[in-house]
Design a protein around this motif. Sequence first.
Motif, PDB file in Angstrom:
ATOM      1  N   ALA A 296     -11.284 -12.656   6.657  1.00 42.15           N
ATOM      2  CA  ALA A 296     -10.287 -11.796   7.303  1.00 42.15           C
ATOM      3  C   ALA A 296      -9.534 -10.965   6.270  1.00 42.15           C
ATOM      4  N   GLY A 297      -9.176 -11.572   5.144  1.00 43.94           N
ATOM      5  CA  GLY A 297      -8.475 -10.846   4.087  1.00 43.94           C
ATOM      6  C   GLY A 297      -9.318  -9.728   3.505  1.00 43.94           C
ATOM      7  N   ILE A 298     -10.586 -10.018   3.268  1.00 42.92           N
ATOM      8  CA  ILE A 298     -11.499  -8.993   2.731  1.00 42.92           C
ATOM      9  C   ILE A 298     -11.651  -7.849   3.727  1.00 42.92           C
ATOM     10  N   MET A 299     -11.837  -8.199   4.994  1.00 40.68           N
ATOM     11  CA  MET A 299     -11.950  -7.150   6.017  1.00 40.68           C
ATOM     12  C   MET A 299     -10.674  -6.312   6.091  1.00 40.68           C
ATOM     13  N   ALA A 300      -9.526  -6.959   5.979  1.00 42.84           N
ATOM     14  CA  ALA A 300      -8.251  -6.245   6.038  1.00 42.84           C
ATOM     15  C   ALA A 300      -8.104  -5.286   4.870  1.00 42.84           C
ATOM     16  N   ALA A 301      -8.495  -5.718   3.676  1.00 39.43           N
ATOM     17  CA  ALA A 301      -8.424  -4.825   2.513  1.00 39.43           C
ATOM     18  C   ALA A 301      -9.241  -3.565   2.768  1.00 39.43           C
ATOM     19  N   LYS A 302     -10.421  -3.727   3.344  1.00 36.93           N
ATOM     20  CA  LYS A 302     -11.305  -2.588   3.602  1.00 36.93           C
ATOM     21  C   LYS A 302     -10.772  -1.660   4.693  1.00 36.93           C
ATOM     22  N   LYS A 303      -9.912  -2.171   5.573  1.00 37.55           N
ATOM     23  CA  LYS A 303      -9.403  -1.396   6.706  1.00 37.55           C
ATOM     24  C   LYS A 303      -7.935  -0.995   6.552  1.00 37.55           C
ATOM     25  N   THR A 304      -7.370  -1.140   5.370  1.00 36.32           N
ATOM     26  CA  THR A 304      -5.943  -0.884   5.184  1.00 36.32           C
ATOM     27  C   THR A 304      -5.533   0.501   5.660  1.00 36.32           C
ATOM     28  N   SER A 305      -6.313   1.511   5.355  1.00 31.52           N
ATOM     29  CA  SER A 305      -5.927   2.876   5.759  1.00 31.52           C
ATOM     30  C   SER A 305      -5.936   3.056   7.277  1.00 31.52           C
ATOM     31  N   ASP A 306      -6.554   2.137   8.005  1.00 29.95           N
ATOM     32  CA  ASP A 306      -6.542   2.214   9.467  1.00 29.95           C
ATOM     33  C   ASP A 306      -5.220   1.720  10.061  1.00 29.95           C
ATOM     34  N   VAL A 307      -4.471   0.921   9.297  1.00 24.54           N
ATOM     35  CA  VAL A 307      -3.237   0.352   9.844  1.00 24.54           C
ATOM     36  C   VAL A 307      -1.969   0.778   9.103  1.00 24.54           C
ATOM     37  N   ILE A 308      -2.098   1.316   7.905  1.00 23.46           N
ATOM     38  CA  ILE A 308      -0.958   1.831   7.149  1.00 23.46           C
ATOM     39  C   ILE A 308      -1.118   3.355   7.145  1.00 23.46           C
ATOM     40  N   PRO A 309      -0.293   4.076   7.887  1.00 21.64           N
ATOM     41  CA  PRO A 309      -0.544   5.489   8.161  1.00 21.64           C
ATOM     42  C   PRO A 309      -0.761   6.400   6.961  1.00 21.64           C
ATOM     43  N   MET A 310      -0.058   6.221   5.868  1.00 11.46           N
ATOM     44  CA  MET A 310      -0.161   7.156   4.755  1.00 11.46           C
ATOM     45  C   MET A 310      -1.112   6.697   3.645  1.00 11.46           C
ATOM     46  N   CYS A 311      -1.811   5.586   3.864  1.00  2.00           N
ATOM     47  CA  CYS A 311      -2.776   5.114   2.861  1.00  2.00           C
ATOM     48  C   CYS A 311      -4.052   5.939   2.916  1.00  2.00           C
ATOM     49  N   HIS A 312      -4.581   6.214   1.738  1.00  4.16           N
ATOM     50  CA  HIS A 312      -5.859   6.911   1.656  1.00  4.16           C
ATOM     51  C   HIS A 312      -6.990   5.918   1.909  1.00  4.16           C
ATOM     52  N   PRO A 313      -8.033   6.336   2.601  1.00  5.80           N
ATOM     53  CA  PRO A 313      -9.210   5.461   2.716  1.00  5.80           C
ATOM     54  C   PRO A 313      -9.880   5.369   1.349  1.00  5.80           C
ATOM     55  N   LEU A 314     -10.151   4.159   0.915  1.00  9.28           N
ATOM     56  CA  LEU A 314     -10.711   3.952  -0.422  1.00  9.28           C
ATOM     57  C   LEU A 314     -12.034   3.214  -0.358  1.00  9.28           C
ATOM     58  N   ALA A 315     -12.889   3.534  -1.304  1.00 11.03           N
ATOM     59  CA  ALA A 315     -14.127   2.774  -1.488  1.00 11.03           C
ATOM     60  C   ALA A 315     -13.810   1.656  -2.479  1.00 11.03           C
ATOM     61  N   LEU A 316     -13.600   0.461  -1.957  1.00 18.37           N
ATOM     62  CA  LEU A 316     -13.268  -0.666  -2.824  1.00 18.37           C
ATOM     63  C   LEU A 316     -14.519  -1.147  -3.545  1.00 18.37           C
ATOM     64  N   THR A 317     -14.350  -1.513  -4.799  1.00 21.88           N
ATOM     65  CA  THR A 317     -15.495  -2.011  -5.573  1.00 21.88           C
ATOM     66  C   THR A 317     -15.473  -3.529  -5.699  1.00 21.88           C
ATOM     67  N   GLY A 318     -14.360  -4.153  -5.322  1.00 18.57           N
ATOM     68  CA  GLY A 318     -14.287  -5.604  -5.360  1.00 18.57           C
ATOM     69  C   GLY A 318     -13.040  -6.121  -4.680  1.00 18.57           C
ATOM     70  N   VAL A 319     -13.201  -7.219  -3.950  1.00 15.97           N
ATOM     71  CA  VAL A 319     -12.079  -7.937  -3.354  1.00 15.97           C
ATOM     72  C   VAL A 319     -12.356  -9.419  -3.552  1.00 15.97           C
ATOM     73  N   ASP A 320     -11.436 -10.118  -4.204  1.00 15.49           N
ATOM     74  CA  ASP A 320     -11.582 -11.554  -4.429  1.00 15.49           C
ATOM     75  C   ASP A 320     -10.327 -12.248  -3.931  1.00 15.49           C
ATOM     76  N   ILE A 321     -10.517 -13.284  -3.128  1.00 13.80           N
ATOM     77  CA  ILE A 321      -9.393 -14.056  -2.611  1.00 13.80           C
ATOM     78  C   ILE A 321      -9.592 -15.504  -3.015  1.00 13.80           C
ATOM     79  N   ARG A 322      -8.548 -16.042  -3.659  1.00 10.65           N
ATOM     80  CA  ARG A 322      -8.594 -17.443  -4.104  1.00 10.65           C
ATOM     81  C   ARG A 322      -7.465 -18.211  -3.443  1.00 10.65           C
ATOM     82  N   PHE A 323      -7.719 -19.477  -3.174  1.00 14.31           N
ATOM     83  CA  PHE A 323      -6.726 -20.357  -2.576  1.00 14.31           C
ATOM     84  C   PHE A 323      -6.495 -21.548  -3.487  1.00 14.31           C
ATOM     85  N   SER A 324      -5.272 -22.023  -3.497  1.00 17.44           N
ATOM     86  CA  SER A 324      -4.936 -23.271  -4.158  1.00 17.44           C
ATOM     87  C   SER A 324      -3.778 -23.870  -3.368  1.00 17.44           C
TER      88      SER A 324
END
Length: 166
Positions: free
Chosen positions: A62-90
Motif C-alpha cells: 500500500a505504501g509503495i502504491m501510494a508513493a506512485k500515486k501521490t500526484s493523484d491526491v496532492i493537488p500541486m505535486c508533479h507526477p514523477l517517475a520513481l526509480t525506487g521505493v523501499d519501506i522497512r518496519f521495525s
Amino acid sequence: MNESLTHFNDQQRARMVDITGKQVTERTAVVRSQVTMKPETLSRVKEGRIGKGDVLAVAQVAGIMAAKKTSDVIPMCHPLALTGVDIRFSDNGKDTLYIEVTVKTTGKTGVEMEALTAASVAGLTIYDMCKAMDKEMILGPTYLVSKTGGKSGDFLSNVRIALAFE
C-alpha cells in the motif's frame, strides 16, 4: 532558506510550480513514522495472527502504491517517475511499530511528498487491518528525516524517532 511561497501565481491563486528550467538530479527522501498500539496487537502483527492477513506485507505494498500515486491526491505535486521505493518496519518490542520509507528518482523535483505519502498510507493500512482489535492506535509523528538533490541541497532533520534497526 527561501521563505517565499512558490505555489501562488501573480494573482495569488494556487498553481503548480513550473520546473521546466530546473536541473535533473538524483533525488532521495527518507521519512519515518510510527504506529503505537496495544502490546497484544503488536504481538499479533509480528506473529501473523491478524485475521485480514499479513499486515506488514499489505502495508508495504500500500505504501509503495501510494508513493506512485501521490500526484493523484496532492493537488500541486508533479507526477514523477520513481526509480525506487523501499519501506522497512521495525518495532520496540512493546507497543510501537516503526515505518521508514526511502524514495528515489532522477528528476527536476524532489520526492519528499511521495515518501511522506507512502509512510502515511502504510500507517493507515496497519490501522485498517488491526482496528477490529485495537481502535486506540496512534499514528505518527510522521516526518522528513533527510533529502538529497536539487537546488536547495541536502537536508537532515534534527528530529529523531529511534528505530529498532538503528
